[in-house]
Motif scaffolding. Sequence first.
Motif, PDB file in Angstrom:
ATOM      1  N   ASP A  24       0.708  -1.240  -0.086  1.00 23.46           N
ATOM      2  CA  ASP A  24       0.033  -0.184  -0.089  1.00 23.46           C
ATOM      3  C   ASP A  24       1.014   1.280  -0.043  1.00 23.46           C
ATOM      4  OD1 ASP A  24      -2.319  -1.411  -0.068  1.00 23.46           O
ATOM      5  OD2 ASP A  24      -2.538  -1.705   2.081  1.00 23.46           O
ATOM      6  N   LYS A  25       1.786   1.259   0.728  1.00 21.36           N
ATOM      7  CA  LYS A  25       2.891   2.551   0.894  1.00 21.36           C
ATOM      8  C   LYS A  25       3.452   2.536  -0.591  1.00 21.36           C
ATOM      9  CE  LYS A  25       5.596   4.672   4.248  1.00 21.36           C
ATOM     10  NZ  LYS A  25       6.057   4.806   5.489  1.00 21.36           N
ATOM     11  N   ILE A  26       3.902   1.547  -0.887  1.00 24.74           N
ATOM     12  CA  ILE A  26       4.707   1.547  -2.206  1.00 24.74           C
ATOM     13  C   ILE A  26       3.761   2.193  -3.518  1.00 24.74           C
ATOM     14  CG2 ILE A  26       5.525   0.301  -4.392  1.00 24.74           C
ATOM     15  CD1 ILE A  26       6.670  -1.808  -2.211  1.00 24.74           C
ATOM     16  N   HIS A  27       2.353   1.714  -3.603  1.00 24.87           N
ATOM     17  CA  HIS A  27       1.345   2.125  -4.481  1.00 24.87           C
ATOM     18  C   HIS A  27       1.308   3.686  -4.122  1.00 24.87           C
ATOM     19  CE1 HIS A  27       0.303  -1.168  -6.535  1.00 24.87           C
ATOM     20  NE2 HIS A  27       0.044  -1.984  -5.489  1.00 24.87           N
ATOM     21  N   HIS A  28       1.194   3.932  -2.958  1.00 22.37           N
ATOM     22  CA  HIS A  28       1.130   5.606  -2.553  1.00 22.37           C
ATOM     23  C   HIS A  28       1.984   6.343  -3.101  1.00 22.37           C
ATOM     24  CE1 HIS A  28      -0.169   9.107  -0.271  1.00 22.37           C
ATOM     25  NE2 HIS A  28       1.113   9.062   0.107  1.00 22.37           N
ATOM     26  N   ILE A  29       3.325   5.828  -2.870  1.00 15.29           N
ATOM     27  CA  ILE A  29       4.666   6.646  -3.245  1.00 15.29           C
ATOM     28  C   ILE A  29       4.661   6.781  -4.845  1.00 15.29           C
ATOM     29  CG2 ILE A  29       7.140   6.496  -3.484  1.00 15.29           C
ATOM     30  CD1 ILE A  29       7.113   5.172  -0.613  1.00 15.29           C
ATOM     31  N   ILE A  30       4.254   5.786  -5.444  1.00 13.42           N
ATOM     32  CA  ILE A  30       4.516   5.566  -6.896  1.00 13.42           C
ATOM     33  C   ILE A  30       3.333   6.596  -7.639  1.00 13.42           C
ATOM     34  CG2 ILE A  30       3.737   4.363  -9.008  1.00 13.42           C
ATOM     35  CD1 ILE A  30       4.993   1.942  -7.516  1.00 13.42           C
ATOM     36  N   SER A  31       2.081   6.492  -7.025  1.00  7.83           N
ATOM     37  CA  SER A  31       0.826   7.512  -7.359  1.00  7.83           C
ATOM     38  C   SER A  31       1.206   9.133  -7.086  1.00  7.83           C
ATOM     39  CB  SER A  31      -0.361   7.092  -6.593  1.00  7.83           C
ATOM     40  OG  SER A  31      -0.390   7.204  -5.389  1.00  7.83           O
ATOM     41  N   CYS A  32       2.111   9.423  -6.141  1.00  9.28           N
ATOM     42  CA  CYS A  32       2.457  10.668  -5.780  1.00  9.28           C
ATOM     43  C   CYS A  32       3.418  10.859  -6.665  1.00  9.28           C
ATOM     44  CB  CYS A  32       2.835  10.798  -4.385  1.00  9.28           C
ATOM     45  SG  CYS A  32       1.537  10.568  -3.308  1.00  9.28           S
ATOM     46  N   SER A  33       4.106  10.153  -7.463  1.00  7.16           N
ATOM     47  CA  SER A  33       5.441  10.671  -8.185  1.00  7.16           C
ATOM     48  C   SER A  33       4.804  11.366  -9.418  1.00  7.16           C
ATOM     49  CB  SER A  33       6.068   9.180  -8.781  1.00  7.16           C
ATOM     50  OG  SER A  33       6.970   9.508  -9.681  1.00  7.16           O
ATOM     51  N   GLU A  34       5.709  12.395  -9.733  1.00  5.06           N
ATOM     52  CA  GLU A  34       5.553  13.201 -10.864  1.00  5.06           C
ATOM     53  C   GLU A  34       5.534  12.391 -12.157  1.00  5.06           C
ATOM     54  OE1 GLU A  34       7.779  16.869 -10.724  1.00  5.06           O
ATOM     55  OE2 GLU A  34       7.389  17.221  -8.739  1.00  5.06           O
ATOM     56  N   LYS A  35       6.547  11.629 -12.228  1.00  2.49           N
ATOM     57  CA  LYS A  35       6.643  10.861 -13.718  1.00  2.49           C
ATOM     58  C   LYS A  35       5.414   9.886 -13.817  1.00  2.49           C
ATOM     59  CE  LYS A  35      11.514  10.042 -14.372  1.00  2.49           C
ATOM     60  NZ  LYS A  35      12.539   9.140 -14.352  1.00  2.49           N
ATOM     61  N   PHE A  36       4.766   9.286 -12.619  1.00  5.76           N
ATOM     62  CA  PHE A  36       3.774   8.586 -12.655  1.00  5.76           C
ATOM     63  C   PHE A  36       2.437   9.449 -13.138  1.00  5.76           C
ATOM     64  CE2 PHE A  36      -0.067   6.491 -10.922  1.00  5.76           C
ATOM     65  CZ  PHE A  36       0.034   5.245 -11.707  1.00  5.76           C
ATOM     66  N   GLN A  37       2.396  10.411 -12.526  1.00  6.04           N
ATOM     67  CA  GLN A  37       1.082  11.380 -12.890  1.00  6.04           C
ATOM     68  C   GLN A  37       1.094  11.900 -14.215  1.00  6.04           C
ATOM     69  OE1 GLN A  37       1.214  14.383  -9.555  1.00  6.04           O
ATOM     70  NE2 GLN A  37       0.338  12.933  -8.123  1.00  6.04           N
ATOM     71  N   GLY A  38       2.321  12.224 -14.621  1.00  2.01           N
ATOM     72  CA  GLY A  38       2.395  12.612 -16.172  1.00  2.01           C
ATOM     73  C   GLY A  38       2.284  11.425 -17.154  1.00  2.01           C
ATOM     74  N   LEU A  39       2.599  10.190 -16.654  1.00  2.00           N
ATOM     75  CA  LEU A  39       2.276   8.912 -17.632  1.00  2.00           C
ATOM     76  C   LEU A  39       0.720   8.754 -17.333  1.00  2.00           C
ATOM     77  CD1 LEU A  39       5.166   6.868 -16.625  1.00  2.00           C
ATOM     78  CD2 LEU A  39       4.884   7.814 -18.935  1.00  2.00           C
ATOM     79  N   GLN A  40       0.110   8.759 -16.402  1.00  2.00           N
ATOM     80  CA  GLN A  40      -1.320   8.876 -16.350  1.00  2.00           C
ATOM     81  C   GLN A  40      -2.124   9.918 -17.108  1.00  2.00           C
ATOM     82  OE1 GLN A  40      -2.017   5.710 -14.882  1.00  2.00           O
ATOM     83  NE2 GLN A  40      -3.811   6.787 -13.958  1.00  2.00           N
ATOM     84  N   LYS A  41      -1.802  11.039 -17.053  1.00  2.00           N
ATOM     85  CA  LYS A  41      -2.146  12.236 -18.131  1.00  2.00           C
ATOM     86  C   LYS A  41      -2.073  11.601 -19.509  1.00  2.00           C
ATOM     87  CE  LYS A  41      -2.046  15.877 -14.885  1.00  2.00           C
ATOM     88  NZ  LYS A  41      -1.189  17.177 -14.410  1.00  2.00           N
ATOM     89  N   ALA A  42      -0.916  11.227 -19.911  1.00  2.00           N
ATOM     90  CA  ALA A  42      -0.607  10.913 -21.268  1.00  2.00           C
ATOM     91  C   ALA A  42      -1.611   9.784 -21.568  1.00  2.00           C
ATOM     92  CB  ALA A  42       0.740  10.449 -21.381  1.00  2.00           C
ATOM     93  N   VAL A  43      -1.667   8.621 -20.658  1.00  2.00           N
ATOM     94  CA  VAL A  43      -2.621   7.666 -20.852  1.00  2.00           C
ATOM     95  C   VAL A  43      -3.936   8.246 -21.048  1.00  2.00           C
ATOM     96  CG1 VAL A  43      -3.657   5.626 -19.903  1.00  2.00           C
ATOM     97  CG2 VAL A  43      -1.294   5.864 -19.817  1.00  2.00           C
ATOM     98  N   GLU A  44      -4.461   9.095 -20.310  1.00  2.00           N
ATOM     99  CA  GLU A  44      -5.743   9.528 -20.426  1.00  2.00           C
ATOM    100  C   GLU A  44      -5.959  10.242 -21.996  1.00  2.00           C
ATOM    101  OE1 GLU A  44      -6.712  11.837 -17.096  1.00  2.00           O
ATOM    102  OE2 GLU A  44      -6.523  10.122 -15.439  1.00  2.00           O
ATOM    103  N   LYS A  45      -4.962  11.087 -22.137  1.00  2.00           N
ATOM    104  CA  LYS A  45      -5.128  11.785 -23.231  1.00  2.00           C
ATOM    105  C   LYS A  45      -5.111  10.757 -24.783  1.00  2.00           C
ATOM    106  CE  LYS A  45      -3.016  16.207 -22.128  1.00  2.00           C
ATOM    107  NZ  LYS A  45      -1.618  16.905 -22.541  1.00  2.00           N
ATOM    108  N   THR A  46      -4.348   9.936 -24.376  1.00  2.00           N
ATOM    109  CA  THR A  46      -4.292   8.813 -25.780  1.00  2.00           C
ATOM    110  C   THR A  46      -5.531   8.060 -25.614  1.00  2.00           C
ATOM    111  OG1 THR A  46      -1.990   8.449 -25.031  1.00  2.00           O
ATOM    112  CG2 THR A  46      -3.066   6.749 -26.482  1.00  2.00           C
TER     113      THR A  46
END
Length: 146
Positions: A24-46
């Motif tokens: 759970d803590k690993i997922h929280h750290i990953i989801s707070c990551s700027e890189k991860f958030q940027g990738l999420q936005k790119a996925v949504e746009k795609t």
Amino acid sequence: MSLPEVQLRGLRTRELRELLEDEDKIHHIISCSEKFQGLQKAVEKTLVSNQRLAKFSLSQKPKFRDAKLLLAMKYKELERRRSIIQAKQEQLAALPKVCREENAAGTFLGFFPQPARTPSHQIDRGEETRGNDSTWRDNKTQGVSP
């Protein structure tokens, strides 16, 4: 560096091992990551772009189907005309050599009726004629109107 990377660099080996066991803590750290958030936005746009393209593609389906049918009809017409031309070429090839030479010269004698000629002086006055030049002259000399 992003905040989670800084946080991870400051951890000791024992704390990192504990972190590895806490998903759970690993997922929280990953989801707070700027890189991860940027990738999420790119996925949504795609995904949005892909959805738009899919809708457009589906809207073009009837037009594409109609174009295919039209193309098929044109190919049938092309084949029909090709067979007519081939038949006519075969007919021409079967003609005696003399007729073929006349056709090559552009006379086409014997194939098409020759049109009646109108005397040039009648064209200027707008009179009508029926028949050829000799018939017109014969009628004029005998007092018969055409």
